[in-house]
Design a protein around this motif. Structure first.
Motif, PDB file in Angstrom:
ATOM      1  N   GLU A   1       0.891   5.906 -12.195  1.00  0.00           N
ATOM      2  CA  GLU A   1       0.787   4.456 -12.299  1.00  0.00           C
ATOM      3  C   GLU A   1       2.007   3.822 -12.981  1.00  0.00           C
ATOM      4  O   GLU A   1       2.530   2.814 -12.520  1.00  0.00           O
ATOM      5  CB  GLU A   1      -0.499   4.069 -13.042  1.00  0.00           C
TER       6      GLU A   1
ATOM      7  N   GLU B   1       0.853  -1.184   0.000  1.00  0.00           N
ATOM      8  CA  GLU B   1       0.000   0.000   0.000  1.00  0.00           C
ATOM      9  C   GLU B   1       0.895   1.242   0.000  1.00  0.00           C
ATOM     10  O   GLU B   1       1.844   1.325   0.772  1.00  0.00           O
ATOM     11  CB  GLU B   1      -0.877  -0.013   1.254  1.00  0.00           C
ATOM     12  N   PHE B   2       0.578   2.189  -0.902  1.00  0.00           N
ATOM     13  CA  PHE B   2       1.375   3.411  -0.958  1.00  0.00           C
ATOM     14  C   PHE B   2       0.649   4.521  -0.231  1.00  0.00           C
ATOM     15  O   PHE B   2      -0.560   4.676  -0.371  1.00  0.00           O
ATOM     16  CB  PHE B   2       1.652   3.796  -2.412  1.00  0.00           C
ATOM     17  N   LYS B   3       1.408   5.278   0.530  1.00  0.00           N
ATOM     18  CA  LYS B   3       0.791   6.323   1.356  1.00  0.00           C
ATOM     19  C   LYS B   3       0.281   7.467   0.488  1.00  0.00           C
ATOM     20  O   LYS B   3      -0.770   8.026   0.738  1.00  0.00           O
ATOM     21  CB  LYS B   3       1.812   6.855   2.368  1.00  0.00           C
ATOM     22  N   GLU B   4       1.057   7.820  -0.555  1.00  0.00           N
ATOM     23  CA  GLU B   4       0.629   8.938  -1.399  1.00  0.00           C
ATOM     24  C   GLU B   4       0.326   8.461  -2.808  1.00  0.00           C
ATOM     25  O   GLU B   4       0.822   7.437  -3.241  1.00  0.00           O
ATOM     26  CB  GLU B   4       1.732  10.007  -1.442  1.00  0.00           C
ATOM     27  N   LYS B   5      -0.455   9.257  -3.507  1.00  0.00           N
ATOM     28  CA  LYS B   5      -0.809   8.891  -4.866  1.00  0.00           C
ATOM     29  C   LYS B   5       0.388   9.102  -5.791  1.00  0.00           C
ATOM     30  O   LYS B   5       1.104  10.088  -5.681  1.00  0.00           O
ATOM     31  CB  LYS B   5      -1.987   9.746  -5.337  1.00  0.00           C
ATOM     32  N   SER B   6       0.611   8.164  -6.701  1.00  0.00           N
ATOM     33  CA  SER B   6       1.736   8.289  -7.624  1.00  0.00           C
ATOM     34  C   SER B   6       1.277   8.006  -9.041  1.00  0.00           C
ATOM     35  O   SER B   6       0.164   7.550  -9.267  1.00  0.00           O
ATOM     36  CB  SER B   6       2.834   7.289  -7.273  1.00  0.00           C
TER      37      SER B   6
ATOM     38  N   ASN C   1      -3.478  -1.212  -8.632  1.00  0.00           N
ATOM     39  CA  ASN C   1      -3.428   0.096  -9.285  1.00  0.00           C
ATOM     40  C   ASN C   1      -2.204   0.849  -8.785  1.00  0.00           C
ATOM     41  O   ASN C   1      -1.203   0.215  -8.467  1.00  0.00           O
ATOM     42  CB  ASN C   1      -4.729   0.853  -9.018  1.00  0.00           C
ATOM     43  N   SER C   2      -2.286   2.169  -8.713  1.00  0.00           N
ATOM     44  CA  SER C   2      -1.104   2.907  -8.282  1.00  0.00           C
ATOM     45  C   SER C   2      -1.125   3.156  -6.772  1.00  0.00           C
ATOM     46  O   SER C   2      -0.211   3.743  -6.217  1.00  0.00           O
ATOM     47  CB  SER C   2      -0.996   4.227  -9.035  1.00  0.00           C
ATOM     48  N   GLN C   3      -2.184   2.683  -6.130  1.00  0.00           N
ATOM     49  CA  GLN C   3      -2.325   2.902  -4.695  1.00  0.00           C
ATOM     50  C   GLN C   3      -2.091   1.595  -3.931  1.00  0.00           C
ATOM     51  O   GLN C   3      -1.386   1.560  -2.937  1.00  0.00           O
ATOM     52  CB  GLN C   3      -3.753   3.404  -4.410  1.00  0.00           C
ATOM     53  N   THR C   4      -2.695   0.548  -4.443  1.00  0.00           N
ATOM     54  CA  THR C   4      -2.597  -0.761  -3.805  1.00  0.00           C
ATOM     55  C   THR C   4      -2.142  -1.784  -4.844  1.00  0.00           C
ATOM     56  O   THR C   4      -2.725  -1.876  -5.921  1.00  0.00           O
ATOM     57  CB  THR C   4      -3.972  -1.210  -3.269  1.00  0.00           C
TER      58      THR C   4
ATOM     59  N   GLU D   1       8.754   5.203  -3.198  1.00  0.00           N
ATOM     60  CA  GLU D   1       7.691   5.817  -2.409  1.00  0.00           C
ATOM     61  C   GLU D   1       7.570   5.137  -1.045  1.00  0.00           C
ATOM     62  O   GLU D   1       7.980   3.991  -0.877  1.00  0.00           O
ATOM     63  CB  GLU D   1       6.348   5.685  -3.155  1.00  0.00           C
TER      64      GLU D   1
END
Lengths: 416, 416
Positions: B279, B272-277, B312-315, B384
């Motif tokens: 993709e 899981e990424f803390k911030e949006k990145s 996706n780019s978040q999870t 990230e």
């Protein structure tokens, strides 16, 4: 005192040793009056070791009688002469007698008298030519060098031409000593051996394909070292290398050290034969079984570490060491690239199929058998009646020296 | 009605679909008065699919302003024009705006106006040349053929040039249709593809080394298919082959079938990424991590079946499937032949050493790490900030479609 001198004191027979064997030999020879009977083997050649208690006595027949005669008539004649003694019938290429007299084992071997080592009819016929070659090429010093080499080979476990050992025969030890000059020089060269090793005391009369090639000086179309396994050559070469760097009596008389741990899972297979058989015949089958087991175990998906066998002609133990006896029910199966013909077949025959990053098809296959005992039972076979007992080794309090060697892996002489 | 006709009824946009997008486009264009703004992309080319709800609007600047201008000034200008709307800043080679108007996504992309596709300064500059090439080489029928091909690629999971997919871009689908003539002909040829596949609508101005090579007609030193992975080429080729034999709507709209069993052991890694990145930036790292994990897992001694990643780019979820999570503490280590230099070193460095039948040295080595979770943690890295959660899959009641696909392995279209 050098290591060699110390060892020689232990292995060089003294007058008493010789007299003891001579007395027995004379008794046997006296019963063979009228026959062309001769002492042969290492006792005759003077390369026997203190503690060796066997003598070969050959009884020569005119070659005209043929080998059929040796197989039947001569055996009967010999039995008649020795029937009052403790005797046994043994089998090599043809039968011979084993007598036990005062704790000395006398092999009474019928053979055909021939004119040249190249004209042998049975393997035994060649023996007197070997004896002659060795005795005319070794002086007293040379005989001691042979003794050192034999004991060295015994100590590291590579001595003996029998199928169980697939090692160096006494004759090969003698030829090596003659070829290189002495014990040290044999080892100095052996440490640099790389197969195929060709040692020509005489030009070979045939192309050999074994890793060690020593054409027989009395029959150059024969490789005297044909029975020596690559493993034994390797062990001898490595031991030579280490001995040259750091000589030690350990090589000749290895200490017995118990194993401390069981690594992986070890299945002990005990095979028992109901009737007595010829050791070479049993062990030929043992090694074939071991090869078959190796393949079956690997094919089944186990990670085989090592497989060993020891015992005699009555009881054989086979130890199978694997990384883990529990293996997965499914395994990854690599299929063809997507652009080859096999893909249709692969997709049809497999349930779980996918395409890998490399463009190949893959599938998951169910293992046919994950129980090692069943695999062993399905692959073990002997011509003789036998029974099998299998146990997973769980403790090493067993009093089986060979098992301890198998578990320890590293020979005691391998000190670097 | 043929499968293709049925599919076309589902994917060919009607007047209402077009009007809806046109209306949104006009609104955006009206705000861009004074700019050289144009509709581009598949909506402009007429190869978009019913249900597609995104339009590309390019804003062209004189090439003299340079790409630095696009990176900063033009973005500010555009933001000012659309700040009252629902907008997002996205990043490719340079930033662009994403507007959400009436559930339509409008990408407003600044680019430089150039004279030829070969003189591009940023990748976006090439787009109008692509549009021109496609519209001048496809009639209405041809556009439907492109639609079929795109939907086919979507259905089998190989559509999309983004790094996450490494699939076929819309432009490549268009070029394939132009090259072969129609949808069927693309598949008829694709089923016989064998890399390297060279499809020259124009002579390449460079040697390519990718498995699929389609030089860009507007810039022949560029391979339009450079991003297509070997795996996706393989999947497309196999699916083509099976479709030609047995056409089915399944390829275009695959049914979702749940997995029935878990084979082997499966470790699910949830990142899981803390911030949006962006993709592409996340997924470039995901695939690098997957490669690293593959090697680490194999090196550690596990039998890797498959490794997959989705999200996706978040999870991001990474699934590692191995034959067995329990592996032995020791493993067989093959050493050098007895006659090579490495033996001394090998004997010195290893405790359990022996000589094999093949004349090689072997040893037993302790595995450094037998815990897969630890291996994963030691090998996972992203630029990230991220958090990881790992679970061994024990039940398949999860509602994760991608997980079910991963477990099932066999695509639903793979019917043979």
């Amino acid at each position: 005192m050098s290591v060699e001198e110390k060892v020689l004191e232990l292995i060089r027979p003294d007058d008493k040793d010789r007299e003891r064997l001579e007395k027995v030999a004379e008794e046997v020879l006296s019963r063979l009056k009228g026959f062309d009977a001769q002492i042969q083997g290492s006792f005759r050649k003077g390369t026997w070791l203190k503690g060796d208690t066997d003598i070969d006595i050959f009884v020569f027949y005119p070659k005209e009688v043929g080998k059929e005669y040796l197989r039947e008539k001569s055996l009967k004649e010999l039995i008649q002469l020795f029937q009052d003694l403790n005797y046994e019938i043994a089998f090599a290429e043809h039968p011979y007698l084993i007598l036990k007299i005062n704790n000395v084992e006398v092999d009474v071997v019928p053979a055909l008298k021939i004119d040249s080592g190249e004209d042998v009819i049975t393997a035994a016929d060649r023996t007197p030519f070997h004896t002659k070659f060795v005795t005319t090429h070794l002086d007293e010093k040379g005989k001691d060098e042979v003794r050192l080499l034999k004991q060295f080979m015994k100590g590291i476990g590579v001595y003996g031409a029998e199928i169980k050992v697939k090692g160096f025969s006494g004759y090969v030890a003698e030829l090596l000593t003659i070829y290189y000059g002495n014990f040290r020089k044999v080892l100095e060269s052996a440490k640099t051996w790389k197969p195929p090793i060709k040692l020509n005391l005489v030009e070979p009369k045939r192309d050999f394909d074994e890793p060690l090639q020593i054409p027989d000086p009395v029959d150059p179309k024969r490789n005297t070292a044909s029975a020596v396994s690559l493993r034994n050559i390797a062990v001898f070469s490595l031991a030579s290398k280490i001995f040259i760097e750091r000589p030690s009596i350990e090589f000749f008389f290895p200490t017995e050290i118990k194993a401390e741990e069981i690594i992986g899972d070890i299945l002990l297979i005990k095979v028992e034969f109901k009737e007595k058989s010829v050791e070479d015949i049993i062990w030929g089958q043992v090694w074939k079984n071991v090869e078959k087991l190796k393949n079956a175990i690997k094919t089944a998906g186990f990670s085989l570490i090592d497989i060993g066998a020891w015992g005699n002609s009555q009881t054989v133990k086979i130890a199978v060491q694997i990384e883990d006896k529990n293996i997965s029910r499914y395994y990854l199966n690599q299929g063809p690239y997507f652009y080859v013909n096999g893909v249709d077949n692969f997709m049809r025959k497999n349930k779980y199929v996918w395409v890998g990053e490399d463009g190949r098809l893959y599938s998951l296959k169910k293992r046919r058998e994950t129980n090692l005992e069943k695999i062993v039972l399905n692959n073990l076979s002997f011509k003789e009646n036998f029974s099998v007992e299998m146990t997973w080794l769980s403790e090493i309090n067993q009093d089986d020296k060979e098992l301890h060697k198998f578990l320890r892996k590293r020979p005691t002489w391998m000190q670097t």
